[in-house]
Design an enzyme around this catalytic site. Structure first.
Site, PDB file in Angstrom:
ATOM      1  CB  CYS A  89      -1.062  -0.185   1.124  1.00  0.00           C
ATOM      2  SG  CYS A  89      -2.374   1.123   1.099  1.00  0.00           S
ATOM      3  CG  HIS A 197      -3.459  -3.545   3.267  1.00  0.00           C
ATOM      4  ND1 HIS A 197      -2.503  -2.880   4.018  1.00  0.00           N
ATOM      5  CD2 HIS A 197      -4.264  -2.864   2.614  1.00  0.00           C
ATOM      6  CE1 HIS A 197      -2.588  -1.552   3.841  1.00  0.00           C
ATOM      7  NE2 HIS A 197      -3.695  -1.598   3.066  1.00  0.00           N
ATOM      8  CD  GLU A 199      -0.784  -5.480   5.996  1.00  0.00           C
ATOM      9  OE1 GLU A 199      -0.426  -6.210   4.904  1.00  0.00           O
ATOM     10  OE2 GLU A 199      -1.023  -4.180   6.022  1.00  0.00           O
TER      11      GLU A 199
END
Lengths: 225, 748
Positions: A89, A197, A199
């Site tokens: 990002c 993302h 994560e």
């Protein structure tokens, strides 16, 4: 095999903790946290992660200020030595601004910020970030950005396509990115930038665990062949 | 005592919003004429926004205590115990007037302000929520307002990195000239590391941190305390400008300093900026305060003490430090590139003294500013008088439906029931990687590093409050309770944001007083205390031809706890063949006109254009019983989906479950009711649940609520999950209708 990784925090980074949690959970090794004003990186890193957020508020262009912060000189040097770098990002925006990756991330075509889980197609699984996935595999990972509209000139796009450097493509383009590009890798294959993302998709409680494969690929790449 | 300029004329007094009686009180308090700085300080401290002069008397009646409440109203936010030495800290606040004038900055700074209220107390913010009310969509300004407010909330919260996980958005012509933007933040702290605002320790340094002070927002609190006139647009300079990047740095710097033992007290500079923060800190500490205005970090040269004290520049905090800690604290703020300045000290004078260029420019006793500020017992109509004024009567000539599916499509495509995905996708709902649920009955975030999760909901049904302030107040609390139970959370406490019109009108004051009574009764019956809140009055406008008061809107923010998030419940249908049941707080064998059914329902309003009838009443004993049973069904793993029944009635609840699960259902009506009553009635205290094991389900429901005082909870089989249709319409058709409103409106 242990993986030694570092997460860079710029003022305004806000996914730095999430990245640390994901790396620690999957690598079972503590992660070094590096401040933007630091002038050196820990020795012997297997991964440098640039997290999401709004570095310096992104008041200039997203990632532009961070690309010029003291620690980025060291990140660029490490990348040139071949240390793997993952930018997610805002981290991708910083990598593009710093010249480690080609292209630019422009405002989403809708002009609106978009947060939702999207489909990605793995276009190249012959990278250290994607080896645990199959080519053509579809995964679902959240995006959350205002400036994720990937742009590069036609010659660059052609080169990226030809060299297999487009690693992830959106199955349904959410932001106007050229060629549906969600993630690109450097020529040497050690720097990956992606808008989604991973994560945020490592734990069953997130509603999906497709992000794990990126970290698992990195771990695998460290296994003695 | 001297002051360089301005003799105080009656015009200046009036411009500062004082009545002649109030100005007499100023003269008595000082024993002399105030100078302009002092007049400005009295003006903001005595504004409705800061003094709660019309509401204080009634707020006292709300229940604020429970064994798990650590700190109730009076501090920056409420604090509750969530076990394991942890506390949840939360509050909701309005930013209505600024958001109408400048929607992006108004909404953004609303988020910034409520975040500061929470991290001021030592909490890391973990979730944001909001409650938005807009006017009719075809109002010429409304699309601009919706776009601006949503972008502003997202622009601020996304950048700071706090997920927005819950919210509600309504449309009604009553908000044409006065939209409502209510923002809520929930944070988590260690229960033994809560920071309060009481300034103590004579001689301790008072420290200013954060952004510099500019000329923005001067008189914001005063603006928030008056009706909008024709000149609303001209008030744009009184709207503050937000800087979420600085807020993010301020959060990190404050939390870093809070991890040391340097702070005696801390308070954010919100409405009325440096004035209210310093007055509140000194008042709460029963101390005095001396500030050197030459030391206040200013954005531009030539600012006067008057401007510095009244500025509402954002991202600023005031702290009292322990002596000798200044250097260490300054180093932390330097690291985060924020201003840090010792600007004064705590005194024992119980006066606020300001010095500037070597002269005393303000010397006010603190008592009259805060604790002894004006307090009004405004006249109000009784409940019966109010209903006569509002012309509320039982519904007559009740229409019937000829096609439930067709009416359902109409409802799903209407602004109030339409999918709010266009809004929620503009908010980062997942940053923090602890978000477990959004878009259902409540937003759920994991308490980082634990198995616990916090459930958060915002609720209010303004049309119910208008038709019956007492029942409407009860219903707002009950619906929040229900939404928390529906995800499997134990409801713990609420914050409220009380948005009303001009309290000097007895019918408006009646809305306020009776709604508060209803809320209080509901909170007591449900063990669901109010721990923080905010009052926003004078929400009426002549600016856009609306010329009228808003609907009374006491927005509720509810917080509950899930002990193990693996047991969290969601609303989507899960399995073909699951039995669907209605669990109801009422005995549901047959209709009962006293329950109103279709009165004030969205079906009546949307399909038949009739905004009539009475508010459906809430039975609090049965509400609690139904909540207990639903939580037990969830905890024991008996149910696979749970959804509360609210706006639009049973048909809409079933449609939302079908859409969320992408599965249809076969359902049958209760012949004792008309089809319209049964499918679209908005009777309270009901849930729809699905279960695979019918026997286990029946056993628990038959045992009833644990509380013997709760009367029986009724349950009724509605049908079976399966297929791709509901009421003869495909899921795809329902989804297209549900998503059509925002898509068409925003692209038109």
């Amino acid at each position: 095999m242990t993986m030694r990784s570092a997460v860079i925090t710029f003022p305004g980074s806000n996914c730095d903790r999430d990245m640390v949690v994901a790396l620690e959970q999957l690598s079972r090794t503590s992660v070094a946290r590096v401040w933007h004003r630091d002038t050196s990186l820990p020795e012997g890193l297997d991964l440098i992660a640039l997290p999401g957020g709004f570095s310096y508020g992104d008041y200039l262009r997203a990632g532009a200020m961070a690309a010029n912060s003291p620690i980025m000189r060291e990140v660029v040097r490490a990348a040139e030595r071949g240390v793997p770098v993952l930018g997610v990002c805002n981290g991708f925006q910083v990598l593009a601004e710093s010249g480690l990756l080609p292209g630019a991330l422009m405002r989403n075509a809708s002009q609106n910020y978009i947060c939702r889980t999207v489909g990605l197609r793995v276009e190249n699984n012959r990278t250290r970030f994607t080896s645990a996935m199959a080519e053509g595999q579809e995964i679902r990972i959240p995006i959350a950005h205002h400036d994720g509209n990937y742009f590069a000139d036609p010659e660059t796009l052609e080169q990226l396509e030809g060299d297999g450097r487009i690693v992830f493509r959106y199955t349904e383009n959410p932001n106007g990115s050229r060629n549906d590009i969600a993630g690109v890798i450097s020529e040497k294959g050690n720097v990956l930038g992606m808008m989604p993302h991973p994560e945020r998709a490592i734990d069953q409680a997130h509603g999906g665990t497709d992000g794990r494969a990126i970290f698992e690929s990195l771990l695998e790449s460290l296994e003695p062949a | 005592m001297s002051h360089p300029t301005n003799a105080i004329t009656p015009e200046i007094v009036a411009q500062h919003g004082f009545t002649p009686e109030e100005y007499d009180r100023v003269l008595t308090a000082l024993g002399r004429e105030p100078n302009l700085t002092e007049l400005g300080i009295f003006s903001v401290m005595w504004s409705e926004h800061c003094s709660y002069k019309s509401s204080r008397l009634h707020l006292k009646k709300l229940p604020t205590e429970a064994p798990w409440v650590i700190c109730g109203p009076g501090e920056n936010a409420g604090v509750i115990d969530i076990g394991d030495g942890q506390a949840a800290i939360f509050k909701m606040e309005s930013h209505n007037h600024p958001s109408y004038i400048e929607p992006y900055q108004g909404a953004a700074t609303g988020v910034g302000g409520i975040l500061r209220d929470v991290f001021t107390m030592g909490a890391r913010p973990v979730a944001n929520a909001n409650a938005l009310r807009f006017g009719r969509p075809d109002h010429p300004k409304m699309k601009h307002l919706v776009k601006g407010v949503v972008a502003g909330i997202g622009g601020y919260g996304n950048c700071v990195g706090i997920p927005t996980v819950a919210g509600e958005t309504n449309f009604d012509p009553a908000y044409d000239g006065n939209i409502l933007v209510n923002a809520m933040t929930v944070g988590v702290a260690d229960a033994d590391k809560i920071f309060y605002s009481a300034a103590t320790g004579v001689g301790n340094p008072i420290v200013y941190v954060g952004s510099k002070t500019g000329r923005d927002g001067i008189h914001g609190a005063t603006m928030a305390s008056a009706d909008f006139g024709e000149d609303a647009e001209e008030k744009r300079p009184t709207v503050q400008v937000g800087d979420p990047f600085t807020e993010k740095l301020l959060i990190e710097a404050c939390l870093e300093l809070m991890a040391t033992d340097a702070i005696v007290a801390i308070q954010d500079m919100g409405a009325a900026g440096l004035t209210s923060s310093s007055v509140e800190m000194a008042t709460n500490g029963k101390a005095g305060i001396r500030l050197d205005m030459n030391k206040v970090p200013c954005r531009e040269d030539g600012m006067t003490p008057y401007e510095m004290m009244l500025s509402e520049s954002q991202e600023r905090m005031l702290m009292v430090l322990k002596p000798g800690k200044e250097k260490m604290a300054a180093a932390i703020f330097e690291k985060w590139e924020l201003d840090f300045a010792v600007i004064g000290e705590v005194t024992d004078t119980q006066h606020m003294v300001l010095e500037w260029n070597g002269e005393t420019v303000c010397d006010i006793p603190l008592g009259p500013l805060a604790a002894e500020a004006p307090l009004y017992d405004r006249p109000y109509l009784s409940q019966d008088e109010y209903k006569v004024w509002a012309k509320i009567k039982p519904l007559e000539d009740v229409p019937e439906t000829s096609d439930v599916g067709a009416d359902l499509l109409t409802l799903l495509a209407s602004p109030n029931l339409a999918s709010k995905g266009w809004i929620s996708q503009q908010y980062d709902s997942q940053v923090g990687a602890d978000t477990l649920q959004t878009g259902g009955d409540a937003g759920v975030v994991r308490v980082h590093g634990t198995k616990k999760a916090l459930a958060i909901t915002t609720d209010c049904t303004p049309r119910y409050v208008y038709a019956d302030p007492y029942e409407g107040g009860k219903q707002a609390i009950a619906e929040a309770y229900r939404n928390l139970c529906a995800v499997g959370a134990r409801p713990l406490a609420v914050t409220n944001c009380l948005n009303f019109a001009n309290p000097q009108r007895p019918e408006i004051m009646a809305q306020f007083v009776h709604a508060l009574d209803g809320m209080g009764d509901a909170c007591r019956a449900l063990d669901f205390p109010i721990v923080s809140g905010n009052v926003s009055l004078y929400n009426e406008s002549k600016a856009t031809g609306g010329g009228s008061a808003i609907l009374p809107t006491p927005a509720i923010g509810g917080v509950g706890i899930i002990d193990d998030y693996d047991a969290m419940m969601t609303m989507g249908f899960k399995n073909e063949g699951d039995a669907i049941y209605l669990v109801a707080a009422e005995h549901w064998a047959k209709p009962d006109p006293t329950r109103s059914h279709l009165g004030k329902s969205l079906w009546l309003k949307t399909v038949h254009g009739r905004d009539e009838g009475r508010t459906p009443p809430t039975d609090l004993v049965r509400e609690r019983g139904a909540g207990d049973i639903v939580r037990r069904l969830i905890a024991e793993g008996i149910v696979n989906a749970v959804h509360d029944v609210s706006d639009g009635g049973l048909a809409v609840a079933l449609a939302e479950m079908a859409l969320a699960g992408d599965l249809g259902a076969e359902v049958s009506a209760n012949e004792a009711y008309t089809a319209a009553q049964w499918w679209f009635g908005e009777d309270q205290g009901r849930y729809v649940v699905t279960a695979s094991d019918i026997e286990a389900f029946n056993k628990i429901v038959a045992e009833g609520p644990e509380n013997a005082a709760a009367a029986q909870v009724g349950f009724r089989r509605l049908g079976t999950v399966g297929g791709t249709e509901l009421f003869g319409r495909t899921i795809a058709e329902l989804r297209a209708a549900h998503e059509s409103f925002f898509k068409e409106w925003m692209e038109s």
